[in-house]
Design an enzyme around this catalytic site. Structure first.
Site, PDB file in Angstrom:
ATOM      1  N   HIS A  37       0.869  -1.187   0.000  1.00  0.00           N
ATOM      2  CA  HIS A  37       0.000   0.000   0.000  1.00  0.00           C
ATOM      3  C   HIS A  37       0.898   1.226   0.000  1.00  0.00           C
ATOM      4  O   HIS A  37       2.117   1.096   0.189  1.00  0.00           O
ATOM      5  CB  HIS A  37      -0.886   0.007   1.262  1.00  0.00           C
ATOM      6  CG  HIS A  37      -0.069   0.130   2.506  1.00  0.00           C
ATOM      7  ND1 HIS A  37       0.448  -0.972   3.154  1.00  0.00           N
ATOM      8  CD2 HIS A  37       0.382   1.214   3.192  1.00  0.00           C
ATOM      9  CE1 HIS A  37       1.164  -0.572   4.185  1.00  0.00           C
ATOM     10  NE2 HIS A  37       1.150   0.752   4.234  1.00  0.00           N
ATOM     11  N   HIS A 121       5.953   6.953  -0.124  1.00  0.00           N
ATOM     12  CA  HIS A 121       6.766   5.779  -0.464  1.00  0.00           C
ATOM     13  C   HIS A 121       5.942   4.519  -0.282  1.00  0.00           C
ATOM     14  O   HIS A 121       4.967   4.515   0.465  1.00  0.00           O
ATOM     15  CB  HIS A 121       8.005   5.706   0.434  1.00  0.00           C
ATOM     16  CG  HIS A 121       7.663   5.466   1.878  1.00  0.00           C
ATOM     17  ND1 HIS A 121       7.281   6.485   2.733  1.00  0.00           N
ATOM     18  CD2 HIS A 121       7.612   4.326   2.611  1.00  0.00           C
ATOM     19  CE1 HIS A 121       7.024   5.974   3.923  1.00  0.00           C
ATOM     20  NE2 HIS A 121       7.212   4.666   3.886  1.00  0.00           N
TER      21      HIS A 121
HETATM   22  P1  2AM Z   1       6.326   2.377   6.732  1.00  0.00           P
HETATM   23  O1  2AM Z   1       5.884   1.310   5.790  1.00  0.00           O
HETATM   24  O2  2AM Z   1       7.187   3.397   6.112  1.00  0.00           O
HETATM   25  O3  2AM Z   1       6.882   1.818   8.012  1.00  0.00           O
HETATM   26  C1  2AM Z   1       1.090   0.867   8.461  1.00  0.00           C
HETATM   27  O4  2AM Z   1       1.888   0.606   9.569  1.00  0.00           O
HETATM   28  C2  2AM Z   1       1.657   1.962   7.626  1.00  0.00           C
HETATM   29  O5  2AM Z   1       1.792   3.154   8.400  1.00  0.00           O
HETATM   30  C3  2AM Z   1       3.042   1.668   7.063  1.00  0.00           C
HETATM   31  O6  2AM Z   1       3.045   2.016   5.701  1.00  0.00           O
HETATM   32  C4  2AM Z   1       3.979   2.509   7.856  1.00  0.00           C
HETATM   33  O7  2AM Z   1       4.980   3.125   7.136  1.00  0.00           O
HETATM   34  C5  2AM Z   1       3.114   3.594   8.364  1.00  0.00           C
HETATM   35  N1  2AM Z   1       3.541   3.947   9.710  1.00  0.00           N
HETATM   36  C6  2AM Z   1       3.635   3.127  10.769  1.00  0.00           C
HETATM   37  N2  2AM Z   1       4.024   3.801  11.870  1.00  0.00           N
HETATM   38  C7  2AM Z   1       4.194   5.084  11.484  1.00  0.00           C
HETATM   39  C8  2AM Z   1       4.586   6.268  12.133  1.00  0.00           C
HETATM   40  N3  2AM Z   1       4.873   6.291  13.445  1.00  0.00           N
HETATM   41  N4  2AM Z   1       4.651   7.394  11.396  1.00  0.00           N
HETATM   42  C9  2AM Z   1       4.374   7.386  10.093  1.00  0.00           C
HETATM   43  N5  2AM Z   1       3.989   6.303   9.422  1.00  0.00           N
HETATM   44  C10 2AM Z   1       3.902   5.167  10.095  1.00  0.00           C
END
Ligand code: 2AM
Length: 174
Positions: A37, A121
């Site tokens: 996603h 991203h």
């Molecule tokens: P990431 O893939 O870059 O880790 C579900 O967890 C989604 O939310 C993931 O795409 C994750 O990004 C993002 N995510 C999780 N924790 C986060 C945080 N503290 N701040 C921003 N994005 C977050």
């Protein structure tokens, strides 16, 4: 409690290109097809009432469909240790505008503003501390891939045996 985030679903043709770009890094946990996603806004843990307010607020977001292309590979690190491999998207004006509208809708139901800059991203892998070289991944050139964005979704994240499980709570048309 519900762990929520707002994201774009990716069409199967895009997921296929991303799946084909995976592999070749020791210590990487590659995302599965149903985990792929593009996060527009991470919300975090909220109770059921707040989750309902959020779902309703997102229904007020207005926008127009736009086109994205898969971009270059990249990585994130936490205190100097690389822990995330991803693919970027271009162009970024429309997706940043959508992120802003979502931010405003969430502010109206009392969600504190996101302090960090929005860096669109698609996470492909999470790395453990002993992961190997990522140069091969960063050098990868993906086949030209564009897709239409005509909706976004509210997702709930739950922890399962094989990592995080992401489920769509509600979809919103642009
Ligand atoms: P990431 O893939 O870059 O880790 C579900 O967890 C989604 O939310 C993931 O795409 C994750 O990004 C993002 N995510 C999780 N924790 C986060 C945080 N503290 N701040 C921003 N994005 C977050």
């Amino acid at each position: 409690m519900h762990r929520l985030f707002v994201a774009l679903e990716l069409p199967v043709a895009v997921r296929d290109v991303l799946l084909a770009a995976m592999g070749g890094v020791a210590g990487a946990r590659w995302q599965t097809d149903d985990q792929l996603h593009l996060t527009l806004r991470f919300i975090g843990e909220v109770d059921r009432h707040r989750a309902q307010d959020i779902a309703a607020a997102l229904g007020q977001v207005r926008g127009v469909p736009f086109t994205l292309a898969l971009g270059a590979p990249g990585s994130f690190d936490t205190r100097g240790i690389i822990d995330n491999l991803w693919i970027g998207v271009t162009p970024q004006d429309a997706i940043k505008a959508l992120n802003q509208r979502i931010e405003q809708a969430l502010a109206r139901v009392g969600i504190a503003p996101e302090a960090r800059a929005f860096l669109p991203h698609i996470t492909l892998a999470r790395l453990n501390r002993s992961a190997g070289a990522i140069d091969g991944f960063l050098a990868r050139v993906l086949p030209a891939t564009t897709f239409e964005v005509a909706s976004f979704a509210l997702y709930e994240s739950t922890l399962g045996g094989g990592g995080s499980n992401y489920e769509i709570v509600e979809r919103y048309r642009l």
